[in-house]
Design a protein around this motif. Structure first.
Motif, PDB file in Angstrom:
ATOM      1  N   ASP A   8       0.803  -1.217   0.000  1.00 24.11           N
ATOM      2  CA  ASP A   8       0.000   0.000   0.000  1.00 24.11           C
ATOM      3  C   ASP A   8       0.840   1.273   0.000  1.00 24.11           C
ATOM      4  O   ASP A   8       0.321   2.353  -0.269  1.00 24.11           O
ATOM      5  N   GLU A   9       2.125   1.165   0.314  1.00 22.72           N
ATOM      6  CA  GLU A   9       2.955   2.379   0.290  1.00 22.72           C
ATOM      7  C   GLU A   9       3.441   2.597  -1.141  1.00 22.72           C
ATOM      8  O   GLU A   9       4.285   1.864  -1.650  1.00 22.72           O
ATOM      9  N   ASP A  51       3.299  -7.273   1.261  1.00 23.00           N
ATOM     10  CA  ASP A  51       3.495  -6.448   2.451  1.00 23.00           C
ATOM     11  C   ASP A  51       2.691  -7.052   3.607  1.00 23.00           C
ATOM     12  O   ASP A  51       1.647  -7.666   3.388  1.00 23.00           O
ATOM     13  N   ASN A  53       1.547  -5.305   6.580  1.00 25.83           N
ATOM     14  CA  ASN A  53       0.487  -4.384   7.013  1.00 25.83           C
ATOM     15  C   ASN A  53      -0.207  -3.757   5.820  1.00 25.83           C
ATOM     16  O   ASN A  53       0.376  -2.942   5.116  1.00 25.83           O
TER      17      ASN A  53
HETATM   18 CA    CA Z   1       1.954  -1.335   4.500  1.00 27.15          CA
END
Ligand code: CA
Length: 225
Positions: A8-9, A51, A53
């Protein structure tokens, strides 16, 4: 070779995509857990960078769900350094390897290659078809000993056809394995790339190696079967 990055980053996923593309991998990105799981279950990836998180579903949930559905694509988990002191726990829920953030791209690439080394086609680094020689690791192509310069897309198509030598490969299969999901499916892109590849590989050669099988696809080999 197609890789899925579930991260998500944006700054990380974009750097990963850019650098993996330079290594001639095809990269899809999912920035959310559910989307990632959906892509992982519906496409044929050779590796997933996951990932831990994530919004939606966590990396752990995605991994568990994939293994439950008998999808055995290798998974390299990306975690914050403090999250996993216990590698065994992670291996127990189906991850093949993990890397703590922040990491150097060189280290990630080494892990990626190690995970991809398992299938047999990765082991053969030089493919020879008649007088055509393809060095998969150094991205070199030669015919009659003379180097041919290809774009990275042309190179990926050639490798895919070479690994399926003497078999007909449909444009859809090429799309699935050589293009990422942002491709415009209505473009004539496969046809155009094959045409360019044919000019570079076969023009002025007595033995043609790239063949079009009408209504079915393309084939690399000495003769049409
Ligand atoms: Ca993340």
């Amino acid at each position: 070779m197609r890789i899925l990055v579930i991260e998500d980053e944006k700054c990380i996923s974009e750097i990963l995509k850019e650098n993996l593309q330079k290594e001639n991998y095809v990269v899809d990105i999912a920035d959310e857990g559910m989307k990632g799981l959906l892509l992982a279950c519906s496409n044929n990836y050779r590796l997933i960078l996951l990932d831990y998180n994530l919004p939606g579903l966590s990396g752990k949930q995605i991994c568990q769900e994939m293994r439950k559905q008998k999808i055995n694509t290798p998974i390299l988990m990306l975690t914050a350094r403090s999250q996993f002191d216990d590698k065994i726990e992670m291996l127990n829920f189906g991850v093949d390897d993990y890397l703590a953030k922040p990491f150097l791209f060189a280290e990630l690439l080494a892990r990626v290659r190690a995970l991809l080394r398992r299938p047999k086609e990765i082991e053969s680094e030089i493919i020879k078809i008649s007088d055509l020689v393809i060095e998969t690791n150094s991205f070199k192509v030669k015919r009659h000993g003379k180097e041919i310069y290809l774009t990275s897309k042309e190179f990926l198509i050639l490798i895919y056809l070479a690994r399926n030598m003497d078999k007909i490969v449909s444009p859809e299969t090429l799309m699935e394995n050589v293009w990422d999901m942002n491709v415009n499916l209505f473009s004539k892109t496969v046809k155009t790339h094959i045409m360019n590849l044919r000019i570079k590989i076969d023009k002025n050669q007595r033995n043609k190696l790239i063949h079009t099988v009408k209504g079915e696809g393309y084939m690399l080999g000495l003769k049409r079967s």
